[in-house]
Enzyme design. Sequence first.
Site, short mmCIF file in Angstrom:
data_model
loop_
_atom_site.label_atom_id
_atom_site.label_comp_id
_atom_site.label_asym_id
_atom_site.label_seq_id
_atom_site.Cartn_x
_atom_site.Cartn_y
_atom_site.Cartn_z
N ASP A 11 0.87 -1.10 0.12
CA ASP A 11 -0.09 0.23 0.11
C ASP A 11 0.83 1.23 0.11
O ASP A 11 0.51 2.41 -0.15
CB ASP A 11 -1.05 0.07 1.08
CG ASP A 11 -0.36 -0.11 2.46
OD1 ASP A 11 0.86 -0.24 2.54
OD2 ASP A 11 -0.99 0.02 3.46
N SER A 12 2.08 1.12 0.01
CA SER A 12 3.23 2.15 -0.31
C SER A 12 2.81 2.55 -1.70
O SER A 12 3.56 3.92 -1.98
CB SER A 12 4.42 1.85 -0.12
OG SER A 12 4.82 0.54 -0.97
N ASP A 36 -1.05 -5.95 -0.31
CA ASP A 36 -1.55 -5.44 1.07
C ASP A 36 -3.14 -5.38 1.08
O ASP A 36 -3.76 -4.87 -0.07
CB ASP A 36 -0.74 -4.16 1.04
CG ASP A 36 0.37 -4.05 1.73
OD1 ASP A 36 0.29 -5.08 2.91
OD2 ASP A 36 1.12 -3.19 1.87
N LYS A 51 -1.46 -9.31 3.02
CA LYS A 51 -0.67 -8.74 4.10
C LYS A 51 -1.42 -7.81 4.89
O LYS A 51 -2.31 -7.08 4.12
CB LYS A 51 0.73 -8.08 3.47
CG LYS A 51 1.49 -7.57 4.81
CD LYS A 51 2.98 -7.21 4.47
CE LYS A 51 3.07 -5.97 3.81
NZ LYS A 51 2.67 -4.70 4.45
N GLU A 108 -1.58 -5.08 8.50
CA GLU A 108 -0.72 -4.67 9.65
C GLU A 108 -1.26 -4.79 11.17
O GLU A 108 -2.51 -4.79 11.26
CB GLU A 108 -0.55 -3.05 9.38
CG GLU A 108 0.23 -2.97 8.08
CD GLU A 108 0.47 -1.42 7.81
OE1 GLU A 108 0.20 -0.46 8.94
OE2 GLU A 108 0.90 -1.01 6.68
N GLU A 152 9.11 -4.10 10.93
CA GLU A 152 9.43 -2.89 10.13
C GLU A 152 10.15 -1.99 11.19
O GLU A 152 9.32 -1.70 12.33
CB GLU A 152 8.35 -2.28 9.48
CG GLU A 152 8.64 -0.86 8.94
CD GLU A 152 7.59 -0.31 7.67
OE1 GLU A 152 6.80 -0.99 7.28
OE2 GLU A 152 7.93 1.05 7.07
#
Length: 267
Positions: free
Chosen positions: A52-53, A91, A121, A123, A184
Amino acid sequence: MTGYLVPTKKVRVSDFAQKKARKEKWAMLTAYDYSTARVLSEAGIECLLVGDSAANVVFGYDTTNRVGLDEMAYLGAAVVRGAGNAFVIVDMPFGTYEASDAQCVVNATELIRRTGAQMLKLEGGVRMAPRIKALKDAGLLVCAHVGFTPQSVDALGGFKVQRERLREDTAAVVEAGADMVVFEMVPADLAGEITAECTIPTIGIGAGAGTDAQVLVWHDMAALPEGARRPSFVEVFGEVGAELTRAAAAYKQAVHQGRFPDAAHSF
Ligand code: KIV
């Protein structure tokens, strides 16, 4: 093309477990489109992350929380078409999994259906353990993401190294059934210690050399655009931004001077 060590068959989740057992490192890079996915896969990168970057490097937002399910689905499908034998993870964007296990499973299956990616993925550690379990119960593969989690940048008080909850969060995602986990911006010694004890592969970004694998945003490691601000843990492996600027300027000059197109490039 190649000369690089490229996987000769489709990479599967079991390959990463086997690499961990053999203490063999592997590399992940982000990818957001078909052509770049082809280039990275032809370079032998084992795993591509449709991160999602994309919010930052594709859409130009200042936070990852601005990208939604539709954008991730379009980018993810393009990456999968170019990924060759590389394993592809997509993501789950902010706002698509926090409300409930049911919301999470509905959006996750939608993302997998629309992209053809192999794994999702999301978070969060302890607080996301029920979501991870729900995804596993639905038959999906899951990569967890703990330590600094960009979707919670405001709740975490900015871009800060995370230490306190790393052990507890890792234990929770492993217990919930995650297949791998991203660390991270965490201290290298701690990431290495937890990796040694952890039964699933760990992937570091700003987590030192002790994790089983590494991931970077490809724009960061290739310096695109030239001169952009990058996190201190990034090493630049190529000057793609500078080369693209040079090529674009050379093209412009050739057009202005009437040198392009020449006879060889005309019908
Ligand atoms: O969105 C992303 O690119 C990521 C990583 C770099 C781990 O989550």
